[in-house]
Design a protein around this motif. Sequence first.
Motif, PDB file in Angstrom:
ATOM      1  N   CYS A   1      24.380  32.033  11.779  1.00 10.17           N
ATOM      2  CA  CYS A   1      23.903  32.923  10.720  1.00 10.17           C
ATOM      3  C   CYS A   1      24.173  34.378  11.090  1.00 10.17           C
ATOM      4  O   CYS A   1      24.220  34.737  12.271  1.00 10.17           O
TER       5      CYS A   1
ATOM      6  N   LEU B   1      22.107  39.815   6.727  1.00 10.45           N
ATOM      7  CA  LEU B   1      22.748  40.461   5.588  1.00 10.45           C
ATOM      8  C   LEU B   1      23.114  41.904   5.943  1.00 10.45           C
ATOM      9  O   LEU B   1      24.162  42.401   5.548  1.00 10.45           O
TER      10      LEU B   1
ATOM     11  N   ALA C   1      26.478  38.584  -1.110  1.00 14.28           N
ATOM     12  CA  ALA C   1      25.277  38.099  -0.427  1.00 14.28           C
ATOM     13  C   ALA C   1      24.022  38.755  -0.992  1.00 14.28           C
ATOM     14  O   ALA C   1      22.967  38.115  -1.100  1.00 14.28           O
TER      15      ALA C   1
ATOM     16  N   ALA D   1      20.895  36.784  -2.622  1.00 17.14           N
ATOM     17  CA  ALA D   1      19.519  37.002  -2.176  1.00 17.14           C
ATOM     18  C   ALA D   1      18.617  37.318  -3.364  1.00 17.14           C
ATOM     19  O   ALA D   1      17.471  36.854  -3.436  1.00 17.14           O
TER      20      ALA D   1
ATOM     21  N   ILE E   1      16.976  38.955   6.234  1.00 19.08           N
ATOM     22  CA  ILE E   1      17.636  37.891   5.478  1.00 19.08           C
ATOM     23  C   ILE E   1      18.862  37.434   6.262  1.00 19.08           C
ATOM     24  O   ILE E   1      19.764  38.231   6.545  1.00 19.08           O
TER      25      ILE E   1
ATOM     26  N   VAL F   1      22.274  35.015   6.564  1.00 17.94           N
ATOM     27  CA  VAL F   1      23.287  34.489   5.647  1.00 17.94           C
ATOM     28  C   VAL F   1      24.198  33.534   6.408  1.00 17.94           C
ATOM     29  O   VAL F   1      24.647  33.841   7.529  1.00 17.94           O
TER      30      VAL F   1
ATOM     31  N   VAL G   1      21.258  31.846   1.782  1.00 18.51           N
ATOM     32  CA  VAL G   1      20.450  32.924   2.353  1.00 18.51           C
ATOM     33  C   VAL G   1      19.130  32.334   2.849  1.00 18.51           C
ATOM     34  O   VAL G   1      18.577  31.416   2.243  1.00 18.51           O
TER      35      VAL G   1
END
Length: 324
Positions: free
Chosen positions: A117, A120, A135, A139, A222, A224, A229
Amino acid sequence: MLPDSRTLTAHLTAVLSTNGGPQATVLDRKRPRYMSTFPNEIVTCQLGDGSERRLFCKYEAGLDHTSYGHRGGLAYEAKVYRHVLRPLKTFRPAFIGEHTSDSTGGTWLILEYLDRCTRLKDIRVRLKGISQPVAMVLAARWLGQFHAAQQVRLTSASFSFLKRYTTEYYRGWVGRTLEFAEPLLGRFPWLAKLGGHGDEMFAPLLAAPATVIHGEFYINNILVRRKNVFPVDWESTAIAAGEIDLAALVEGPWRESVVRRCEREYQRSRWPDGAPHDFARTLDAARLYLYFRWLGERPDWTVREATLWRYDHMRATAKKLGLI
């Protein structure tokens, strides 16, 4: 501030056994790329059946980051995972368990570790088929769907522990900001007048349909992976206007086109039949709240050069709403 290996093994075994798991043996411990409010690490365990499992372990370690009641600590975050997020079935990272002991400095939060991951915030170039603006929109879609689903669950008894944003809560941030910003009032003479409109300023947030909010839905919270997400760090969860989370997501020097796309995606996801007529005003009130919230956190943050942009944005938003 991390536990020693013997303590870690004993308490992880206790958590995993509670969930029907066998004895755990710690194979590896690694600090993550991204740090959070509390000390944390990635722990690789071998279970009694020979399988391996990677866990994200977060430790309270005697620290207190409650921020005038805004955050709730790890025991509170564990309750959010247990009662709010785990019932969603598809939510990740999955909640594994918690351990609380005065001898180890409070609560440990044990979650599934999400591999591969990227925050963001850290997407600087196109990442495996997804750009940062895309992204952001994803979100916003996730957020709208989450708020819609939680709004209908607010009457659940299992949500009774959640914090609620009240008139007094908002007044607290305004009052602290005015106190901490006293050295700057000559530079920003309009601030005192705006503070006098506190109740009027936040009335849209109190009138809007409430839902469960993350509380700090910023791009650094967050994760991604491809086109998925994963919001993390839920210790600021509360019941309030969902527009607060959207305002946090789009805060910053984003292109106007990106902000508008996020706003439209959020509205479509939360209100398929059409957003409330006063959505834009509520969103602006949410922006004002976030400016006061961070300026009223610590006196040194209120006056440091790096945060002075908030005053300019606050003034522009307040003028837009006719408050000054």
